[in-house]
Write an enzyme that holds these catalytic residues in place. Structure first.
Site, PDB file in Angstrom:
ATOM      1  N   ASP A   1       0.890  -1.191   0.107  1.00 13.47           N
ATOM      2  CA  ASP A   1      -0.100   0.046   0.071  1.00 13.47           C
ATOM      3  C   ASP A   1       0.971   1.261  -0.090  1.00 13.47           C
ATOM      4  O   ASP A   1       2.012   1.379   0.783  1.00 13.47           O
ATOM      5  CB  ASP A   1      -0.993  -0.059   1.179  1.00 13.47           C
ATOM      6  CG  ASP A   1      -1.991   0.950   1.326  1.00 13.47           C
ATOM      7  OD1 ASP A   1      -1.732   2.187   0.865  1.00 13.47           O
ATOM      8  OD2 ASP A   1      -3.090   0.360   1.650  1.00 13.47           O
TER       9      ASP A   1
ATOM     10  N   ARG B   1      -0.472   4.436  -0.239  1.00 14.94           N
ATOM     11  CA  ARG B   1      -1.706   5.675  -0.243  1.00 14.94           C
ATOM     12  C   ARG B   1      -1.251   6.832   0.816  1.00 14.94           C
ATOM     13  O   ARG B   1      -1.628   7.536   0.769  1.00 14.94           O
ATOM     14  CB  ARG B   1      -3.049   5.136   0.282  1.00 14.94           C
ATOM     15  CG  ARG B   1      -3.742   4.404  -0.919  1.00 14.94           C
ATOM     16  CD  ARG B   1      -4.906   3.945  -0.659  1.00 14.94           C
ATOM     17  NE  ARG B   1      -4.928   2.805   0.239  1.00 14.94           N
ATOM     18  CZ  ARG B   1      -5.726   1.773   0.731  1.00 14.94           C
ATOM     19  NH1 ARG B   1      -7.146   2.378   0.421  1.00 14.94           N
ATOM     20  NH2 ARG B   1      -5.598   0.704   1.547  1.00 14.94           N
TER      21      ARG B   1
END
Ligand SMILES: [Zn+2]
Length: 441
Positions: A350, A352
């Site tokens: 991830d 983000r």
């Protein structure tokens, strides 16, 4: 293309003149690899990030129309700055065009909030971005190319699921927020990224030099000013932005005395737009919108924050490669291998960086959310770090989860995503939760 149809090649480093011809500008006969600070009357306005007023803060100028005015690294419009460059290269757009901002101002104002002050609570957007046409009217009239990085407007949205929700009685029409036919009135805002580099570095717990060097190196030396202009602290990165959809009174968001429902949704084009059944994204987004409508109808407000962070910000190519790797897994597409397969392809699960996500809530002056439609601990923890209170977390109802998406849901629950007991827990053995194979489509 034959030689006859080819347009004459401009010299390297030239740009189009005002008339749109390909004549090189006499003052730019060669490529400038880096800009240089200027002194005296033609120097660019300074930016004092986090100052108390727009005037004291100073305008963000990312236009190439008049290079001495620039005071940032990068250009406006995020990733679309590349298309703008193509349009100029193709002779379809004058590089010195300046936007006519007449009547473009927001129909709903978002006034200055205490959180706009200082360099800690907002580092990835310009809080004055929607007000520049008014705040810098004099400077714009004097010839500065100052552009909004935030636009606010009104819309009516038509989601087929809301008609189903009306028929099922989950929501009721009130003729204002939600109409009899399922149409919904919203205020929406588009926000481009504006990064204050010292603040971004602080959020990521790295030095500004480390941040600048990585951004320079890992974009193929796309922005030399990152390493040659330490005096320029603001960067307009070539990435996607944020869209907000607001239900009910916008003022409730910062007033703090009414119920607020909210979902922070990171883009998933395959599900959000095309209805792919491999994940819960669109159903959860729709559930968030239903919660927003209900809160607005109870006298509060609803807020959807839609971030352009496709595939956990790894992009859709990585995402589709992961789908194949999952579905060709010898043990089947199991919840046990869900995160591992992303890491095999991307090297990370991830990217983000939810640490930056709360900025938009600080822009809206928010301190509390009553109904938080998300199960993500990363998002929850980021909000807590900014002192934004979340009263209640709302998971997606089991009956909204597509069958093939049970792999994602069980993997997330096993990884510690929030669940409140109204939804089923992850099955005991994650190897038991399997999605369909590539030969089952
Ligand atoms: Zn998805």
């Amino acid at each position: 293309m034959t030689d006859q149809t080819k347009r004459p090649e401009p010299e390297l480093g030239s740009t189009l003149s005002k008339r749109g011809s390909n004549e090189p500008r006499p003052e730019q006969p060669h490529i400038r690899l880096s800009s240089h600070p200027r002194k005296g009357s033609i120097s660019a306005p300074e930016i004092h990030w986090g100052a108390a007023s727009a005037k004291e803060r100073g305008p963000v100028i990312g236009s190439q129309a008049n290079p001495p005015q620039r005071n940032v690294i990068g250009v406006h419009s995020g990733a679309y700055g590349v298309y703008r460059a193509l349009a100029i290269a193709a002779g379809k757009l004058s590089p010195v065009h300046r936007p006519d901002l007449t009547n473009t101002f927001p129909p709903v104002d978002i006034p200055p909030q205490p959180q706009w002050l200082g360099t800690e609570r907002i580092v990835s957007i310009d809080p004055w971005g929607h007000r520049v046409a008014a705040e810098f009217r004099d400077e714009i009239a004097a010839g500065f190319d100052i552009r909004p990085t935030i636009a606010i407007t009104k819309a009516r949205i038509q989601l087929p699921e809301l008609q189903g929700a009306l028929a099922a009685g989950r929501v009721k029409a009130d003729g204002h927020v939600l109409l009899e036919n399922g149409d919904t009135n919203v205020v929406k805002a588009a926000i481009e990224p504006v990064w204050y580099l010292p603040g971004i570095a602080q959020r990521l717990n790295i030095t500004e030099t480390q941040l600048r060097r990585a951004l320079f190196d890992q974009t193929g030396a796309m922005f030399t000013d990152l390493v040659t202009r330490p005096d320029r602290k603001v960067f307009l990165p070539p990435i996607g932005g944020i869209t907000l959809y607001m239900f009910g009174s916008v003022e409730n968001l910062w007033k703090g005395d009414h119920e607020i429902a909210c979902r922070v949704h990171d883009e998933c084009n395959g599900s959000d737009v095309f209805g792919s059944d491999i994940c819960t994204c669109r159903p959860y987004l729709v559930h968030g919108i239903e919660e927003c409508i209900r809160s607005a109808q109870r006298g509060g407000s609803g807020l959807i924050v839609y971030n352009r962070k496709e595939g956990r910000a790894l992009g859709e190519v990585v995402k589709f490669l992961v789908y194949n790797a999952r579905k060709r897994n010898p043990a089947g597409d199991t919840a046990a291998a869900y995160f591992e397969k992303t890491e095999c392809v991307a090297g990370v699960q991830d990217v983000r960086f939810q640490d930056l996500m709360p900025d938009v809530f600080n822009w809206l002056g928010m301190k509390r959310i009553d109904r938080w439609v998300s199960m993500s601990n990363m998002k929850f923890d980021a909000m807590a770090a900014h002192g934004i209170e979340i009263k209640q977390r709302i998971p997606i109802p089991d009956d909204m989860i597509p069958r093939d998406a049970s792999v994602e849901m069980d993997a997330k629950k096993a990884a510690g995503y929030f669940t409140d007991g109204t939804t089923s827990a992850a099955s005991g053995d994650l190897a038991d939760t399997k999605g369909r194979g590539l030969d089952k489509y």
